[in-house]
Every structure is written in structure tokens, then in C-alpha cells.
Design a protein around this motif. Sequence first.
Motif, PDB file in Angstrom:
ATOM      1  N   GLN A 842       0.867  -1.421   0.225  1.00 46.72           N
ATOM      2  CA  GLN A 842      -0.107   0.244  -0.489  1.00 46.72           C
ATOM      3  C   GLN A 842       0.889   0.747  -0.068  1.00 46.72           C
ATOM      4  O   GLN A 842       0.738   2.490  -0.511  1.00 46.72           O
ATOM      5  CB  GLN A 842      -1.002   0.076   0.604  1.00 46.72           C
ATOM      6  CG  GLN A 842      -2.356   1.006   1.280  1.00 46.72           C
ATOM      7  CD  GLN A 842      -3.212   1.337  -0.008  1.00 46.72           C
ATOM      8  OE1 GLN A 842      -3.452   0.210  -0.385  1.00 46.72           O
ATOM      9  NE2 GLN A 842      -3.483   2.022  -0.078  1.00 46.72           N
ATOM     10  N   LEU A 843       2.321   1.103   0.832  1.00 48.26           N
ATOM     11  CA  LEU A 843       2.454   2.699   1.362  1.00 48.26           C
ATOM     12  C   LEU A 843       3.953   2.633  -0.226  1.00 48.26           C
ATOM     13  O   LEU A 843       3.406   3.730  -1.067  1.00 48.26           O
ATOM     14  CB  LEU A 843       3.964   2.596   2.033  1.00 48.26           C
ATOM     15  CG  LEU A 843       3.847   2.226   2.995  1.00 48.26           C
ATOM     16  CD1 LEU A 843       4.503   2.135   4.362  1.00 48.26           C
ATOM     17  CD2 LEU A 843       2.267   3.409   3.502  1.00 48.26           C
ATOM     18  N   ASN A 844       4.229   1.485  -1.215  1.00 51.54           N
ATOM     19  CA  ASN A 844       4.285   1.846  -2.938  1.00 51.54           C
ATOM     20  C   ASN A 844       3.218   2.808  -3.241  1.00 51.54           C
ATOM     21  O   ASN A 844       3.874   3.008  -4.976  1.00 51.54           O
ATOM     22  CB  ASN A 844       5.051   1.021  -3.472  1.00 51.54           C
ATOM     23  CG  ASN A 844       6.075   0.239  -1.757  1.00 51.54           C
ATOM     24  OD1 ASN A 844       6.743   0.706  -1.676  1.00 51.54           O
ATOM     25  ND2 ASN A 844       6.513  -1.475  -2.145  1.00 51.54           N
ATOM     26  N   THR A 845       2.153   2.390  -3.017  1.00 52.00           N
ATOM     27  CA  THR A 845       0.878   3.349  -4.391  1.00 52.00           C
ATOM     28  C   THR A 845       0.778   4.888  -4.145  1.00 52.00           C
ATOM     29  O   THR A 845       0.148   5.201  -4.897  1.00 52.00           O
ATOM     30  CB  THR A 845      -0.196   2.371  -4.262  1.00 52.00           C
ATOM     31  OG1 THR A 845      -1.065   2.350  -3.048  1.00 52.00           O
ATOM     32  CG2 THR A 845      -0.137   0.682  -4.536  1.00 52.00           C
ATOM     33  N   LEU A 846       1.651   5.219  -3.247  1.00 52.14           N
ATOM     34  CA  LEU A 846       1.044   6.631  -2.687  1.00 52.14           C
ATOM     35  C   LEU A 846       1.542   7.660  -3.249  1.00 52.14           C
ATOM     36  O   LEU A 846       3.012   7.636  -3.184  1.00 52.14           O
ATOM     37  CB  LEU A 846       1.379   6.850  -1.059  1.00 52.14           C
ATOM     38  CG  LEU A 846       0.401   5.561  -0.319  1.00 52.14           C
ATOM     39  CD1 LEU A 846       0.155   5.795   1.308  1.00 52.14           C
ATOM     40  CD2 LEU A 846      -1.278   6.158  -0.182  1.00 52.14           C
ATOM     41  N   HIS A 847       1.138   8.326  -3.706  1.00 53.30           N
ATOM     42  CA  HIS A 847       2.151   9.373  -4.467  1.00 53.30           C
ATOM     43  C   HIS A 847       3.189   8.634  -5.262  1.00 53.30           C
ATOM     44  O   HIS A 847       4.219   9.419  -5.502  1.00 53.30           O
ATOM     45  CB  HIS A 847       2.611  10.794  -2.776  1.00 53.30           C
ATOM     46  CG  HIS A 847       1.876  11.465  -2.329  1.00 53.30           C
ATOM     47  ND1 HIS A 847       1.828  12.200  -2.788  1.00 53.30           N
ATOM     48  CD2 HIS A 847       1.246  11.168  -1.288  1.00 53.30           C
ATOM     49  CE1 HIS A 847       0.991  13.022  -1.850  1.00 53.30           C
ATOM     50  NE2 HIS A 847       0.453  12.664  -0.192  1.00 53.30           N
ATOM     51  N   THR A 848       1.952   8.550  -6.126  1.00 56.04           N
ATOM     52  CA  THR A 848       3.468   7.767  -6.944  1.00 56.04           C
ATOM     53  C   THR A 848       4.056   8.664  -8.102  1.00 56.04           C
ATOM     54  O   THR A 848       5.423   8.394  -8.866  1.00 56.04           O
ATOM     55  CB  THR A 848       2.878   6.762  -8.594  1.00 56.04           C
ATOM     56  OG1 THR A 848       1.522   7.482  -9.118  1.00 56.04           O
ATOM     57  CG2 THR A 848       1.859   5.768  -7.751  1.00 56.04           C
ATOM     58  N   ASP A 849       3.328  10.151  -8.068  1.00 59.12           N
ATOM     59  CA  ASP A 849       4.175  11.330  -9.021  1.00 59.12           C
ATOM     60  C   ASP A 849       4.931  11.841  -8.093  1.00 59.12           C
ATOM     61  O   ASP A 849       6.413  12.410  -9.122  1.00 59.12           O
ATOM     62  CB  ASP A 849       3.229  12.414  -9.496  1.00 59.12           C
ATOM     63  CG  ASP A 849       2.579  12.936  -8.028  1.00 59.12           C
ATOM     64  OD1 ASP A 849       1.950  11.974  -7.250  1.00 59.12           O
ATOM     65  OD2 ASP A 849       1.627  14.307  -7.801  1.00 59.12           O
ATOM     66  N   PRO A 851       7.070  10.362  -5.166  1.00 58.89           N
ATOM     67  CA  PRO A 851       6.541   9.982  -3.502  1.00 58.89           C
ATOM     68  C   PRO A 851       7.270  10.517  -1.973  1.00 58.89           C
ATOM     69  O   PRO A 851       7.418  10.719  -1.395  1.00 58.89           O
ATOM     70  CB  PRO A 851       7.178   8.243  -3.329  1.00 58.89           C
ATOM     71  CG  PRO A 851       7.818   8.790  -4.746  1.00 58.89           C
ATOM     72  CD  PRO A 851       6.806   9.999  -6.134  1.00 58.89           C
ATOM     73  N   ALA A 852       8.860  11.126  -3.202  1.00 60.41           N
ATOM     74  CA  ALA A 852       9.609  11.561  -1.883  1.00 60.41           C
ATOM     75  C   ALA A 852       8.395  12.555  -1.301  1.00 60.41           C
ATOM     76  O   ALA A 852       9.270  13.521   0.086  1.00 60.41           O
ATOM     77  CB  ALA A 852      10.900  11.936  -2.191  1.00 60.41           C
ATOM     78  N   SER A 853       8.034  13.309  -1.676  1.00 58.79           N
ATOM     79  CA  SER A 853       6.808  14.411  -0.607  1.00 58.79           C
ATOM     80  C   SER A 853       6.320  14.117   0.604  1.00 58.79           C
ATOM     81  O   SER A 853       6.368  15.268   1.253  1.00 58.79           O
ATOM     82  CB  SER A 853       5.854  14.916  -1.391  1.00 58.79           C
ATOM     83  OG  SER A 853       4.980  14.199  -2.229  1.00 58.79           O
ATOM     84  N   MET A 854       6.075  12.549   0.778  1.00 60.11           N
ATOM     85  CA  MET A 854       5.715  12.531   1.476  1.00 60.11           C
ATOM     86  C   MET A 854       7.037  12.828   3.076  1.00 60.11           C
ATOM     87  O   MET A 854       6.640  12.453   4.495  1.00 60.11           O
ATOM     88  CB  MET A 854       5.019  11.125   1.948  1.00 60.11           C
ATOM     89  CG  MET A 854       4.529  10.138   0.770  1.00 60.11           C
ATOM     90  SD  MET A 854       3.260   9.067   0.782  1.00 60.11           S
ATOM     91  CE  MET A 854       5.299   8.307   0.437  1.00 60.11           C
TER      92      MET A 854
END
Length: 955
Positions: A842-849, A851-854
Motif C-alpha cells: 500500500q505504501l508503494n502506491t502513494l504519491h506515485t508522481d 513519493p519523496a514529498s511524503m
Amino acid sequence: MDASAASMLWTLIIILAAAAAASSVHPPQQQSYGVGCIAAEWAALLSFKEGVMADPLRLLKTHGTVQETAAGGTASGAATGPAMSSSSTSATLSTGMISAKLDRTTLTPCVDSGNNLGGSGIAMPSFLGSLESLVYLNLSCINFFGEVPPQLGNLSRLSYLDVGSMYYSGQVFSSDLSWLGRLSSLKYLDMSGVNLSTVSDWAHVVNMLPNLRVLNLELCQLTRSNPPLLHSNLTVLEKLVLSANNFYGPLATDWFWGISTLKTLELEFCSLYGPLPDSLGNMTALQVLVMQDSNNITGMFPPTLKNLCNLQEVVFTQTNLGGDITEQMERLPKCAWDKLQAINLDATNMTGNIPVWLGNMTNLTDFSVSGNQLSGPVPLGLGALTKLTVLYLGQNNLTGIISEDHLANLRNMVILDLSYTYLKVVVGSTWTPPFKLIRAQLASCQLGPGFPALFKHQKGINYIDVSNAGIADAIPSWFWDEISYAFYVDMSHNQIDGELPAKLEAKTWQELHLNSNQLKGSIPKLLRNITKLDISRNSLSAPLPSDFQAPELAALVLFSNHIPGSVPLSICDLQSLAILDLSNNLLVGELPQCRVASLGISTLLLENNSLSGEFPSFLRSCTKITFLDLVRNNFHGSLPKWIGDLSSLVIFRLRSNMFSGQIPSEITELEDLQYLDLAKNNISGIIPQSLATLKRMSPENQDPRQTGLNGPFVQTSERFGEVMEFEWYDDSLFVAIKGRELPYSSQLKYMVSIDLSSNNLVGNLPEEVGSLIGLINLNLSFNQLTGNIPYQIGVLQSLESLDLSHNQLSGEIPQTLSNLTSLGELNLSYNNLSGRIPSGPQLNTLHTDDPASMYIGNTGLCGHPLPNNCSENETPHGHPIREGNNGWLTEMSFTLGIIVGFLLGLWLVFCALLFKKTWRIAYFRLFDNLYDRAYVFVVVSWALWFRKASASSST
């Protein structure tokens, strides 16, 4: 006089008083069942009345005389003049003296229904069984309790028996109906509402009454007769009512299909299923056939239905007939087309077009086919139904035009339903309707753009719904006069413009819905009887009335207008007010300080105004409040500790104000709280530790998405003291979730959220947050929180949005975050976090554009998706050894220690046994008894350790 005699006499007084009351209203009219009240017996009743020496309630008062009427050679009498009061008989009535003229062997009391004379605990009198000459007995609606006395079986001459208790269903019962079999003269039997749930042979008992013409066993908690009745002896039965019982089973196997004399058959709410049997065609006398609701009747009408030439009413609402409506109606007997008066096929899953030959049923008064999947136009033949009074066509896919030709001859129509269709009603502006409507349901029809002339000359109409009808016109002055007697008016979701009159003369209005239009000006002087007023989403620009004179007003909904000024003090006088929505206006100043306990308000929405002052103190007395929204105002000061007294609070929104001070710990006493938003204030201090007491956010054994209100405007007896259902008033509220503000309306009832962002909170994030398993949104960003992110946060399986950014959190990101399979938004940026970033499906699908912003702004973090790689000495996730996990490691070590110690001691014993023969012999004698016990202990201990170790490693 002993207690039993006094009770008997008191009950007799009730019955005879009821007879006197009934006779003063209308004389008995039961001659069709062989019943008549002779003058001598009415004289006996009056003589009895005169023998009662004390009557403080004047229950037996009458100034009338006995009048003789001839009916079939039998004289009957009726006392005329003022009747006995129908008030409660719980007051004391002295027994007095009874005249000797009362001869109970010849008494024929015509006791009429409709008198609430019994009272709590009064049993149906058993002594009535001694009145052997009775031919007519009606004890219905006298509010008796207890068992129907089997002594009634002694009344062998009885022709009419009514002990129904429909108004007090279930409080009268009978566990044995065998006494009924002795009433061989019985022609009329009504036991509706009597609990017969334990009588399994009821059908066999009533089958012993060959003279029975009317049988009513509605709402008797009956089930199928056991053993089943195979043949009916009821050869003269004309009316059979078995509605509201649970006969779960196939319809075709029931015993009554062979009764050819039946004129009325009512079987609604009976849980029957399957097709109608062909034997229905044998019931050639049938006039009324009612099988609606809670019956899964399927398939086409049987071909044998053509034999029912006397059919007048066909009612199959909410069954599952299906098929094409033309084919179904063609199976109705053509020989009865000139007799049919009511065809009710609402919600039966039918398709097709309304038959063009509908106008041939010239006596039709009720045609109802709403809630189906009908299409096409409405045939002009409908206009030939000159006797039509009720027309329900709503909730179908009908298209085309309803013209004057359809309506010109429907002079008797009182109910018209074309709602939620695609029909367009086209009549001339000068056209005068020939009918006088009582109810008009035209929602989502096309009536505009001009104001519909359909409502001209409709004075007396009481229900109007023309919402979303394409009206783009001002409301003409004549309309207000025509609807002055309506109780419900809905003109919402149109483009109605102009101003409302300063004063409306209507006296009966209870609900007025004008929301989502283009109305300007001010709110008219409120009507005294109005309960709901909704003028939201318009352009009203005048201040609120300074003098509210609507004591019955329960809902005042004015959001999204341009209303200036302050909230007047007179709002405090609306003691029935439950819902007040003034959000999105131009209101200023402080709220009025209403008197303590003056308001029973449950929903207060004031979002997006310029209101000021401290937290409203009058809310302390509003203990029934469930929804409080003060978002985007200028309120200031600290939150009071008495906030914990608002025990019904479910949604609490204070975002974007100037509140300061600490979050009172008492807020965690709000067990029903499911939505807490204190964001964008100046609140400081720590987050209360006792979050686990927020039980609405930590539901057990249920889907957390199903918790919450049924809508903030739905009040139930538990929350408001009486059943009051208010629909959602379409007020969209913006919820900060997933990094942006999204509008929520009806779905807000499913939102479980805590938002404390943009404050000055300090301290740790409490571990108790892990108990709030219903949370969907958790936002604590832009505070000064310190410490670690608790690993318990991985338990929040419903969490969709987690924002902990812009704090001073430290330590590693717990691997348990990878368990949050519902997570759609994560923001941990700008903290002091360190260590390896966890990964997971699930974590790998977040903010795919991006992801570092998280994780940006945490210099100690490493690993994907950040560019800095982790060193080999970095502690691998999946085997976390840190303070947060010491609990499970300690528990595992303790368990391993026990097992190792046990095995070591066991081997020491074995070594001793090798060198000591006597010990060896004693040991093996005990071994058989201890072996099983030790084996179970080892296996269970190992299983417990393995389960805990597996669960801990997975987190």
C-alpha cells in the motif's frame, strides 16, 4: 363486596356504559347478521344506569329516551341525547346499587367499538359467558388486557363476536381456541390484533364454524396451521382477512382457494411466495383481492383469472409480479372491465407501456402503477376515466406530454402523482383545471418555464411537490391564496425568482421548502403552525426577523444566502427548534445568551459567518445537541470544561476560529463523538491521553464505516424525545482530508475523523490513538508534537488519510504503517524522523508522481523513495528492536525461559532415574497420570508463543 365482585361489577359498568354511549351516536345496525336489540333490553340498560347511585365522572349520563325502530319484525331501541364521556375510566366510580330489572339471560348489549374504556390491567370479563342469550357482542377497542375468556364458548346463540384489539395489538391473547368450535351460530368473527401465536390448529378450529361469513384474523401472529387444513367447511364465507401474519410458504398450497363464496380476500404482509394458483379462477364471487407488501408473488396472473367477472379491486403493491404491464392487465377478466374500480400495481417490477385501451375500464377510480420500469407515453385513453380519483404514475421512465386532453375530463381526480418521470405537463396559462386536487406530486416533471396554471382554483389542496420542475418564473400572487390550506409545499431546486410576500396568510402550513432558487428580499413573517422552513441557497439579503412567532418551528434552514446583521434574541423563544442552519451568510456579533434550558436544539450550523464572542454559554443547557458547527468565524477564548456535559455530541467542528487554551480532558467523555475538528486555532497544551474513551471512534464487532448518525438531521426518540425524521438539507460541509478540502454532504455521517492541525500542541502522540480503530482521517500537522510515532498506529485499518507533517517527531517510522491497506494519503514531512523508510504494497502506491514529498524534511531518513541510501549497519525493518517493541520481546523471552527451564529440569530427573531403581519405579507409576496433562501444557504453551511471535514479527 369483595375485590373480585367489585372488578366484575366495574367491568360490567364499562360495557354497559359503552353501550349507552354507542346508542346515543347511532342505533345498532347488525340485522344482516341476525342481531337486534329489543326495547325491553334497552330499558334494562337504562334501569341499570339509574341503579348506579354514584357516578362522579358522569360516565353514564344520558337525557335521552328509548326509541323503537322496526327491522325485520324485531324492535330495537337507542338512547338519544348526550352520551357517556369517552375519557379514561381509571378514575374511581362507585358501584352503587344494581336494579333487579337487569335480566342477564335476555340481555343483548349492542356494545360499539371506539371506546378506550378498559384501562391498564383490566381483563376481558369472563362472566359474559353466563349471558347465554347473547347474539351480538362487540368488545373491540376497549383496551382490555390479558386472555380472551374461553367462557365465551358458552354463548351458543352468538351470531356476532368482535374482540379485536388492533389499536392495542398483542396485549390480548388466547392460547386455546377450542371454545370457538361451540359457537355454531357464529356468522361474524373478528379477533384482529389478538395474539394467537401459540395456537397451531387455528385453521381447524375456525373450520368448525359452517355459518361463518366474515373472518378477520389480521395481525394475530399466526403461522401456518399445523397440521395443514386440506379441506374447508366454510361454504358461506364471504370475507377473509389474514393480513400481517407470517405464513411463510408457497401461496398456492393454502386452504382458502377452494372457497367459492369469498367476496373479499386480504393477504397483505403475509410473507407468501410463488405464483398465484389456477384455483383462483374458482372464486367466481371474488370482488376484492389484496395481496400487497411483504409477499414475493411472482409470474403472470393465471389465465383462470378471466372467470372472476365480479372483480372490483386488485391490489398487488410491492410484490414481484414482473412482466409486461399490458400482458398482465390483459389477463384481468374482460367481463369485469366495467366493474373494476381499483388497480394497484405499484412497485411490482413491471415493464412496457401503459395499455392504450385503459380508458375502457370506465368505472376505474384508482389506478396506481408507480415505482415500476414503465416507459413510453401516457395514452390519451386515460382521459376517458371520468370517475378516476387517484392516479399514481410516478417513478417510472415515462416520456412525452401530459396535455389538457389527458386531464379535461378527470373532474373527480384528487391525487395526481407524475413525480420522477420524464413527462412534460403542457396546459394553457388561462386553462382552468376541472378537478380539485388534494395531493399533487410532480417532482422532476417539466412544468415550466412559466409558473404552472395547473394549480389555479385548487383551494383545499394540502400537499404540493413541484421540486426540480424547471420553473423559471416568479410566484404569482394567486398561488399563495390557493395553497393557504396546504400543510406541505415543496418548490425547491427551480429557478424561481422575485421576492416572497411580507406576510403569508396560510394557517395550516407545516413544511415550506423553497431552497435552491433565486429568491431575493426578506423572510416573510413566519406562520404560527409551521414546523420546517427551508429557504437555503437563495439570495435573501435582509436581516433575520426581530420577532419570530412560530412556536412549532422545529427546523429553520437558511444557509447560503446573503443575510446580514445579528442573530436576534427572539430565536430563544423557539422552544421547539431542533435544527438551525444559518451557515454561509453575513451574520456578525455575538450569539444571544438564551435562558437556561430554553432550547432543545440538536443541530446548530453557523459555519462561514463573522460571528464573535466566547464559546456560546447557552449551549451548556443543550444536552441533546448532536451536531455543532462554528467553523470559520471569530469566536475566541478557551473551551469550557463543561463541554463533557454535551453527552449526545457526535460532530464537533470549531475549525478556523481564534480559540486558545488547552483541549479540556473532559472532551474525551463524549462517548458518541465521531468527528472532532479543532484545526486552525491557537490551542496549546497536550493531546488528552484518554482517547480510548471515545467509543464511537473505536467500535467493536462492526464495520466502522457503518457507525455514526443516519445523517446529522435525523433525530430519534433516543436523541430528541420523539420520532422526528428530518431529511438531509443538502448543506455540503468541507472536510480537510487527503491534503485538500473536499465537500461532504450525506456521506458525512460515515466520516470518523480527528483534525487538530495548525495549533500549538506539544508533547507526545498518545499511544491510545491505536484504540480508535474506526478512524478514517487523522490530521495532527503543523503543531509542536515530539517523541516517536507509536507503532500502535498500524492497527487503524480504516485509516485513509494520515498527516503528521510539520511537527518535531523523532525516531523511526514504524513498520506497522505497511499494514494500513486503506491508506490513500500519507504525509510525514518536516519532522526529525530517522532510519529506514518502511515499504509495503500500500505504501508503494502513494504519491506515485512524487513519493519523496511524503518524507521530505527528515534529514535522518534513508531508503526509497529518498535519494540517500541506508548503510549496512542500519537496523532492518521487520525485526525492530527499540523501546516501542520491548513489550513483545520481553513476553517472548519469558515464555522461552519457561520452556527451556522445564526441559532442563526434565532431563535432570531422567538422569537420576538411571541410577535409582526405586525412583524409577515410582516415577513410571505416576507417568501415565501426568503424561497427558504435561503433553497438553507443552503444546498449548508452544502454540501461544508461536502465535504471539508471528503477530509481533508481522508488525
